[in-house]
Design a protein around this motif. Sequence first.
Motif, short mmCIF file in Angstrom:
data_model
loop_
_atom_site.label_atom_id
_atom_site.label_comp_id
_atom_site.label_asym_id
_atom_site.label_seq_id
_atom_site.Cartn_x
_atom_site.Cartn_y
_atom_site.Cartn_z
N LEU A 160 42.11 107.23 46.76
CA LEU A 160 43.23 106.90 47.64
C LEU A 160 42.83 107.03 49.11
CD1 LEU A 160 46.14 108.60 45.67
CD2 LEU A 160 45.51 106.18 45.69
N LEU A 161 41.98 108.02 49.41
CA LEU A 161 41.42 108.10 50.76
C LEU A 161 40.61 106.85 51.07
CD1 LEU A 161 40.49 109.54 53.38
CD2 LEU A 161 38.72 110.67 52.01
N MET A 162 39.76 106.44 50.12
CA MET A 162 38.92 105.26 50.35
C MET A 162 39.75 103.98 50.43
SD MET A 162 35.85 106.10 50.86
CE MET A 162 35.48 107.84 51.11
N ALA A 163 40.91 103.94 49.80
CA ALA A 163 41.77 102.77 49.94
C ALA A 163 42.16 102.59 51.40
CB ALA A 163 43.01 102.92 49.06
N GLY A 164 42.50 103.69 52.08
CA GLY A 164 42.79 103.62 53.50
C GLY A 164 41.57 103.25 54.32
N VAL A 165 40.41 103.79 53.94
CA VAL A 165 39.16 103.48 54.64
C VAL A 165 38.85 101.98 54.54
CG1 VAL A 165 36.66 103.85 54.59
CG2 VAL A 165 38.22 105.81 54.39
N LEU A 166 38.95 101.44 53.32
CA LEU A 166 38.65 100.02 53.12
C LEU A 166 39.68 99.12 53.80
CD1 LEU A 166 37.51 100.08 49.38
CD2 LEU A 166 36.06 99.91 51.41
N PHE A 167 40.93 99.57 53.83
CA PHE A 167 41.95 98.80 54.54
C PHE A 167 41.60 98.68 56.02
CE2 PHE A 167 45.82 98.59 57.07
CZ PHE A 167 46.46 97.49 56.51
N ASP A 168 41.21 99.80 56.64
CA ASP A 168 40.84 99.76 58.04
C ASP A 168 39.58 98.96 58.28
OD1 ASP A 168 43.02 101.25 58.89
OD2 ASP A 168 42.00 103.16 58.63
N GLN A 169 38.67 98.99 57.31
CA GLN A 169 37.46 98.18 57.43
C GLN A 169 37.81 96.70 57.57
OE1 GLN A 169 35.12 97.55 53.81
NE2 GLN A 169 33.26 98.07 54.92
N SER A 170 38.82 96.26 56.83
CA SER A 170 39.21 94.85 56.89
C SER A 170 40.16 94.54 58.05
CB SER A 170 39.87 94.43 55.57
OG SER A 170 38.94 94.43 54.53
N TYR A 171 40.99 95.50 58.43
CA TYR A 171 41.96 95.23 59.50
C TYR A 171 41.30 95.18 60.87
CZ TYR A 171 45.89 95.70 62.71
OH TYR A 171 46.78 95.50 63.73
N PHE A 172 40.45 96.14 61.16
CA PHE A 172 39.83 96.22 62.49
C PHE A 172 38.60 95.31 62.52
CE2 PHE A 172 42.30 100.15 62.32
CZ PHE A 172 42.98 100.07 63.53
N ASP A 173 38.85 94.03 62.74
CA ASP A 173 37.83 93.00 62.59
C ASP A 173 37.38 92.38 63.90
OD1 ASP A 173 40.18 91.67 63.18
OD2 ASP A 173 40.12 90.33 61.44
N ARG A 174 37.76 92.98 65.01
CA ARG A 174 37.41 92.39 66.30
C ARG A 174 36.02 92.81 66.75
NH1 ARG A 174 43.21 92.84 69.63
NH2 ARG A 174 44.39 91.56 68.13
N ASP A 175 35.47 92.02 67.65
CA ASP A 175 34.11 92.25 68.14
C ASP A 175 34.14 93.16 69.36
OD1 ASP A 175 31.37 92.02 68.25
OD2 ASP A 175 31.42 90.19 69.46
N THR A 176 34.66 94.39 69.15
CA THR A 176 34.70 95.38 70.22
C THR A 176 33.92 96.61 69.76
OG1 THR A 176 36.72 96.43 69.37
CG2 THR A 176 36.99 94.59 70.91
N PRO A 177 33.42 97.42 70.67
CA PRO A 177 32.62 98.59 70.26
C PRO A 177 33.36 99.51 69.30
CG PRO A 177 32.31 98.17 72.59
CD PRO A 177 33.39 97.22 72.15
N ILE A 178 34.65 99.80 69.56
CA ILE A 178 35.35 100.76 68.72
C ILE A 178 35.62 100.18 67.33
CG2 ILE A 178 37.68 100.10 69.48
CD1 ILE A 178 38.40 103.10 69.33
N GLU A 179 35.93 98.88 67.25
CA GLU A 179 36.21 98.30 65.94
C GLU A 179 34.93 98.07 65.15
OE1 GLU A 179 39.26 95.37 65.63
OE2 GLU A 179 40.52 96.33 67.15
N LYS A 180 33.84 97.77 65.82
CA LYS A 180 32.54 97.72 65.14
C LYS A 180 32.18 99.09 64.55
CE LYS A 180 30.26 94.07 67.83
NZ LYS A 180 29.15 93.80 68.79
N GLN A 181 32.44 100.13 65.32
CA GLN A 181 32.14 101.47 64.85
C GLN A 181 33.01 101.84 63.65
OE1 GLN A 181 32.33 104.42 67.96
NE2 GLN A 181 31.24 105.97 66.77
N ILE A 182 34.28 101.46 63.67
CA ILE A 182 35.16 101.71 62.53
C ILE A 182 34.61 101.04 61.29
CG2 ILE A 182 37.41 101.08 61.55
CD1 ILE A 182 38.61 101.65 64.33
N ARG A 183 34.22 99.79 61.39
CA ARG A 183 33.70 99.06 60.22
C ARG A 183 32.41 99.71 59.71
NH1 ARG A 183 35.17 94.71 63.55
NH2 ARG A 183 33.00 94.10 64.00
N GLY A 184 31.57 100.14 60.63
CA GLY A 184 30.32 100.79 60.20
C GLY A 184 30.57 102.11 59.49
#
Length: 490
Positions: A160-184
């Motif tokens: 359930l924790l990872m469900a939130g992690v994967l959701f944020d991986q897909s939501y924060f999809d912009r080419d900005t430093p903070i959103e790149k870091q979230i995806r990584g």
Amino acid sequence: MLKRSAILCAALLATLPGALLAAPITTAPPRAPFVSTLPVEHTLPPFFNQLEKRTFEFFWDTTNPDNGLAPDHYPGPSFSSIAAVGFALTAYPIGVERGWVTRQQAAQRVLTTLKFFEDAPQGKAAAGDTGYKGFYYHFLDMRSGRRWQGVELSTIDTALLMAGVLFDQSYFDRDTPIEKQIRGLANTLYRRVDWPWMQAVNPPLISMGWTPRSGFLKYNYEGYDEAMILYIEALGSPTHAVQPDAWNAWTATYPKFWGDYYGREQLSFAPLFGSQYSESWIDFRGIQDAFMRGKGIDYFINSRREAESQRDYAIANPGHWTGYGKNLWGLTACDGPGNITYTDAQGVTRTFAGYAARGAGIKHSFDDGTIAPTAALGSIAFAPRIVIPMVEAMQAKYGKYIYGRYGYVDAFNPSFHDRNAVLNSGTVVPGVGWVDSERLGIDQGPILLMLENYRSGFVWRVMRKNPNIRRGLQRAGFSGGWLDGKPATQ
């Protein structure tokens, strides 16, 4: 005594003492043709908008901003539920889409949370660690983030924790430093979970957990309960995937849970959280695995039938609990008055429980008159025509006592009136009954996510984009609907 979240209930249901009710079974109606999508209304009365906002604020206000840990229950002892963190990570983008916080604010909160879990110590020590082999302990100290009082390394809570992690991986999809870091960071956290390691007890089934001193728990997750999302994430891992035979083993026990309950054929898990947790994130409309293809429905329709059957159970009211009917229903794992027995004004001896897995279904029904608002509200996307009027009636009659700054309290019981009892939480309101004083993160979560899914399909839409979830579903044998490129309509 430490109060458990509603996660290990699948194992606990079979051992619940007393108050077990026979499950009335009736003949099912003729099976309707399979419909790939179910159109539902998009609009809600204004009260529901306020409820969604207040439930969002529960996560935004009560989460520790220094590490992103969300409370198991609030107010109360300072420990976090990692499952509640998964719901919180999903709540923040809902707040962005609704205009309650900015995208930058949400991204910063998510980044803080993911960095905490990446940096937190992983190891086999009995104390001082946060997790091991990519899994995390069920409860963590809200401030230090370390293991709380000897709890287990939990597979379903990690999922359930990872469900939130994967959701944020897909939501924060912009080419900005903070959103790149979230995806990584999301990629790192998900890829290091060693799912096959948890198959040690009875492979290919996945164990419920592990502790440093006792090793693997003897119970495994087998269908049907809340662990669909656990197996789908484990199947979708690009680094430590379980094999497809794990899904086959998971569904092999489905026949024990399939039958006619209050006139509806269904896979039946008595507490409603069993379907709501997985379906808060994953859109099961129109997609089917082998079992559901054989039954001619999908899991979404199955969950609608479960909700409708619980409503009809309340109308029948075999336990003669106060207030039950079409305008008051909903059983799931939740708080209760406490482990108390007393004789009511009618001379009937009643037995009540504290935190327990309440439910009504084909197997293991348990009911002590305690209603959890999350049970019905978490089903609003499945069955809006019965949920909306029930919530409106509940709010009109009980809202003064059960609704507040952060939405609904976890539970209330109109049948409990013993003002001399020593309660686990809450109070007895004269003429109303027992009313809880706490809110639980894992019960607030389905309210928020499913309200948004009903209104816009937002959480489902984002998760349909996640390649790990898609891969997990496909390796489990799901096909049709949006997996095959067909539109998924709300």
